[in-house]
Design a protein around this motif. Structure first.
Motif, PDB file in Angstrom:
ATOM      1  N   PHE A 387     -91.211  38.061  18.802  1.00 31.16           N
ATOM      2  CA  PHE A 387     -92.182  39.151  18.707  1.00 31.16           C
ATOM      3  C   PHE A 387     -91.690  40.391  19.462  1.00 31.16           C
ATOM      4  O   PHE A 387     -91.809  41.516  18.972  1.00 31.16           O
ATOM      5  N   MET A 388     -91.125  40.186  20.667  1.00 26.98           N
ATOM      6  CA  MET A 388     -90.645  41.324  21.452  1.00 26.98           C
ATOM      7  C   MET A 388     -89.446  41.999  20.793  1.00 26.98           C
ATOM      8  O   MET A 388     -89.320  43.225  20.810  1.00 26.98           O
ATOM      9  N   ASN A 389     -88.559  41.196  20.207  1.00 29.47           N
ATOM     10  CA  ASN A 389     -87.426  41.783  19.496  1.00 29.47           C
ATOM     11  C   ASN A 389     -87.886  42.618  18.300  1.00 29.47           C
ATOM     12  O   ASN A 389     -87.314  43.668  17.995  1.00 29.47           O
ATOM     13  N   GLU A 390     -88.934  42.144  17.632  1.00 32.32           N
ATOM     14  CA  GLU A 390     -89.491  42.903  16.511  1.00 32.32           C
ATOM     15  C   GLU A 390     -90.088  44.218  16.993  1.00 32.32           C
ATOM     16  O   GLU A 390     -89.935  45.266  16.339  1.00 32.32           O
ATOM     17  N   MET A 391     -90.769  44.183  18.141  1.00 32.77           N
ATOM     18  CA  MET A 391     -91.316  45.413  18.721  1.00 32.77           C
ATOM     19  C   MET A 391     -90.202  46.396  19.047  1.00 32.77           C
ATOM     20  O   MET A 391     -90.298  47.598  18.730  1.00 32.77           O
ATOM     21  N   ALA A 392     -89.133  45.896  19.663  1.00 36.75           N
ATOM     22  CA  ALA A 392     -88.017  46.765  20.023  1.00 36.75           C
ATOM     23  C   ALA A 392     -87.360  47.348  18.770  1.00 36.75           C
ATOM     24  O   ALA A 392     -86.966  48.521  18.747  1.00 36.75           O
ATOM     25  N   GLY A 393     -87.260  46.521  17.720  1.00 36.58           N
ATOM     26  CA  GLY A 393     -86.676  46.986  16.463  1.00 36.58           C
ATOM     27  C   GLY A 393     -87.472  48.108  15.822  1.00 36.58           C
ATOM     28  O   GLY A 393     -86.903  48.969  15.127  1.00 36.58           O
ATOM     29  N   ARG A 394     -88.773  48.114  16.057  1.00 38.34           N
ATOM     30  CA  ARG A 394     -89.630  49.175  15.510  1.00 38.34           C
ATOM     31  C   ARG A 394     -89.703  50.379  16.450  1.00 38.34           C
ATOM     32  O   ARG A 394     -90.416  51.350  16.175  1.00 38.34           O
ATOM     33  N   GLY A 395     -88.986  50.305  17.562  1.00 38.19           N
ATOM     34  CA  GLY A 395     -88.975  51.408  18.515  1.00 38.19           C
ATOM     35  C   GLY A 395     -90.246  51.509  19.341  1.00 38.19           C
ATOM     36  O   GLY A 395     -90.540  52.575  19.902  1.00 38.19           O
ATOM     37  N   GLU A 396     -90.995  50.421  19.468  1.00 37.71           N
ATOM     38  CA  GLU A 396     -92.240  50.432  20.235  1.00 37.71           C
ATOM     39  C   GLU A 396     -91.949  50.265  21.725  1.00 37.71           C
ATOM     40  O   GLU A 396     -90.970  49.626  22.113  1.00 37.71           O
ATOM     41  N   ALA A 397     -92.812  50.843  22.527  1.00 41.38           N
ATOM     42  CA  ALA A 397     -92.666  50.763  23.990  1.00 41.38           C
ATOM     43  C   ALA A 397     -93.707  49.815  24.569  1.00 41.38           C
ATOM     44  O   ALA A 397     -94.772  49.604  23.985  1.00 41.38           O
TER      45      ALA A 397
END
Length: 478
Positions: A387-397
Motif C-alpha cells: 500500500f505504501m509503495n502504491e502511495m509513493a508511486g502516485r506521488g502522495e505524501a
C-alpha cells in the motif's frame, strides 16, 4: 488473528537479562530509575516476604515475580537504554522513564483455559449434582460419564508443554474471569460434559475464554467445542450466569480441527446475551467479539496509546497511516486527536488510513469507526508495504506513520516501502524491543534520526517490555 495454545500462559521461563540485572549493582547514571515509583501494595509486600504464587515454578509465566516491582522497572529501563545506546548518543534522543502500573496485579482482562480429562475417580452416583434434571437430557453421554468418571482439569499449561497446571487463583489474571473458568469446570461435571482429549480427538469442551471489559465490566464467555451439538446448551448458559452474574454474553465456537489454534473459523452461535461486549478505551467505544483482537492489559494500553499520540505531535492537519492497524484502536484514537486539534485552516485531507492484511480485523475496524461516529478514518485490507509503495508511486505524501508490527518486527519489504514513501515522522510501537532496535537502525540508515524513546510496562512480573520509538526525517530540506 489466530490464537495458539502456546500463548495460554506458557511464556518463556527464562529469567533473561531483566531478571539478571536486578541482582547486579546499580548501573551508571544512564540506567536511571523512573521519576515516580508505583505504589507498593499489600500484595507486593507479601511477595517480598516470600509469599509467592504456589504454581510459579511450574507455570513459568511470571518470570520476575520474586523481584520487587520497582526493581523490575529499573531493570527494564536499563535494558532499553542498553539496546538503543548508540542511537541515543548519536542522535541526542530523549530517553523517557518507563511507565509502570500503580497496581501491577490481576491486569490480564482475558483468561483462556483448556479443559482436559484427568485421573480416574470413584463413581459420582451418590453426589448431589448427578441428580440435576438437566443431566437426564444428556442421555448416553451422562451414563458413560457416571461409569467412567474422570477429573476435569483446567488452568494453564506448564512452560513448554501441554500439561495442565490446576490453579484456583492467579496473581496476574482477572479474578472475575478466573472464577468463571472454575465455574465452567464444575458445571461440566454436573451436566456430564466431557472435556476434550487432544490425544484421541474425543470429548466435547476444548477451551473457555473469559474477557472482561476494562471500563464497562461487561463479560464475554466463549465456549470452544469439538462439535456443534450441545444438548442443554441454553440451560447450561443460564446456570453459568446464575453462578457468575457478571456475565453479559456467552458464545459457542465450534472447532473440530486437530490443531493448536484455539478458536474455530466456522460455526458460531450465541447462547446468551448479544454475542459481544462493549468497552471504552481512550474515550472511544469498541465492540469486542470472540475473534476480536483486544489488548489484555487495558489499563496500560491506554497509557501506551496516549504516549504514542503525544510522540506524534499532531497539529490537526496531518495525513496519517496506521500500519498493522488490526481492529483500528490506535488509528481511531489518532483520528479523534485530529478532530480535537483541527484548526480552521486545516488541510482537507487531514485523516487516518488504517491498513492490515487480515480482512476480519478490517471489518471490525470499520465497524468501530462507524460505532464511534469517526468519519476521518478509513481502513483497507491490504499488505501495508504494498500500500505504501502504491502511495509513493502516485506521488502522495504522508505526514505520520504509526506502526505496530508483530514480535518478529517489520519485514525488510515493509521497511524499504517506508523509506520509499518517506513519511515526515514515524511512531514505532513494539512488543519486542530487540527487533525494534534492529528496525530503527535500518531506518536511521535511510535518513531518519531517533527523537525519543518511551518504554511502557504492559506485563508486570514478566520479562516483556512494550516500547515506543519516535523518529523524524534527519534533514527535512533534502
Amino acid at each position: 488473528m489466530e490464537q495458539k495454545k502456546s500463548n495460554v500462559r506458557s511464556k518463556s521461563r527464562s529469567k533473561g537479562s531483566v531478571a539478571n540485572r536486578s541482582t547486579r549493582k546499580k548501573r551508571s547514571a544512564s540506567a536511571r530509575k523512573p521519576d515516580s515509583k508505583p505504589s507498593i501494595t499489600k500484595r507486593d509486600k507479601a511477595l517480598k516476604a516470600g509469599q509467592f504464587c504456589p504454581v510459579d515454578k511450574q507455570c513459568g509465566a511470571c518470570q520476575l515475580l520474586a523481584i520487587p516491582y520497582a526493581d523490575q522497572l529499573t531493570s527494564k529501563q536499563a535494558e532499553i537504554e542498553e539496546l538503543f545506546a548508540d542511537a541515543l548518543a548519536e542522535d541526542g534522543a530523549t530517553m523517557q522513564p518507563i511507565l509502570g502500573m500503580d497496581e501491577p496485579f490481576h491486569y490480564r482482562n482475558k483468561v483462556i483455559s483448556p479443559y482436559a480429562p484427568g485421573k480416574r475417580t470413584a463413581s459420582r452416583t451418590h453426589t448431589k449434582d448427578t441428580k440435576h434434571p438437566q443431566e437426564q437430557r444428556a442421555g448416553k453421554r451422562n451414563a458413560k460419564k457416571r461409569s467412567e468418571q474422570r477429573e476435569i482439569l483446567c488452568g494453564m499449561y506448564a512452560q513448554g508443554t501441554h500439561r495442565i497446571i490446576p490453579a484456583d487463583e492467579c496473581l496476574i489474571e482477572n479474578q472475575v474471569a478466573k472464577k468463571i473458568i472454575q465455574a465452567i469446570r464444575l458445571l461440566m461435571m454436573r451436566y456430564g460434559i466431557e472435556p476434550y482429549n487432544e490425544d484421541t480427538g474425543k470429548g466435547f469442551l476444548r477451551h473457555a475464554i473469559a474477557r472482561v471489559g476494562h471500563r464497562s465490566n461487561e463479560v464475554l464467555v466463549t465456549l470452544v467445542t469439538n462439535g456443534e451439538g450441545f444438548p442443554g446448551a441454553k440451560n447450561f448458559a443460564r446456570e453459568l450466569v446464575k453462578r457468575c452474574p457478571e456475565i453479559t454474553t456467552i458464545v459457542q465456537n465450534v472447532n473440530t480441527r486437530a490443531t493448536n489454534v484455539i478458536l474455530g473459523e466456522g460455526k458460531e452461535r450465541t447462547l446468551y446475551g448479544p454475542g459481544f461486549i462493549l468497552d471504552r478505551l481512550c474515550g472511544l467505544s469498541f465492540r469486542i467479539s470472540s475473534h476480536s483482537f483486544y489488548q489484555v492489559n487495558a489499563v496500560q494500553t491506554e497509557v501506551l496509546y496516549e504516549a504514542a499520540i503525544d510522540l506524534a505531535h499532531l497539529q490537526g492537519t496531518e495525513r496519517i497511516l496506521d500500519a498493522y492497524c488490526g481492529t483500528g484502536t490506535i488509528g481511531l484514537v489518532a483520528a479523534r486527536a485530529l478532530q480535537e486539534k483541527v484548526p480552521a485552516e486545516a488541510k482537507d485531507d487531514a485523516s487516518v488510513i488504517g491498513v492490515d492484511k487480515v480482512e476480519s480485523a478490517i471489518v471490525d475496524a470499520r465497524n468501530n469507526a462507524k460505532h464511534n461516529g469517526i468519519e476521518n478514518a478509513s481502513f483497507v485490507a491490504e499488505d501495508a508495504g504494498v500500500f505504501m509503495n502504491e502511495m509513493a508511486g502516485r506521488g502522495e505524501a504522508l505526514d505520520v506513520l504509526f506502526m505496530d508490527p508483530p514480535r518478529s518486527g517489520a519485514s525488510l519489504e515493509f521497511l524499504q516501502a517506508t523509506a520509499h514513501l518517506h513519511p515526515r515522522r514515524i511512531v514505532y510501537i513494539s512488543c519486542n524491543p530487540k527487533t525494534q532496535a534492529r528496525d530503527v537502525a535500518f531506518l536511521r540508515e535511510q535518513g531518519y534520526q531517533l527523537e525519543a524513546i518511551q518504554p511502557v510496562d504492559m506485563f508486570p512480573h514478566t520479562t516483556h517490555i512494550e516500547n515506543i520509538c519516535a523518529l523524524v526525517v534527519a534533514d527535512p530540506i533534502s
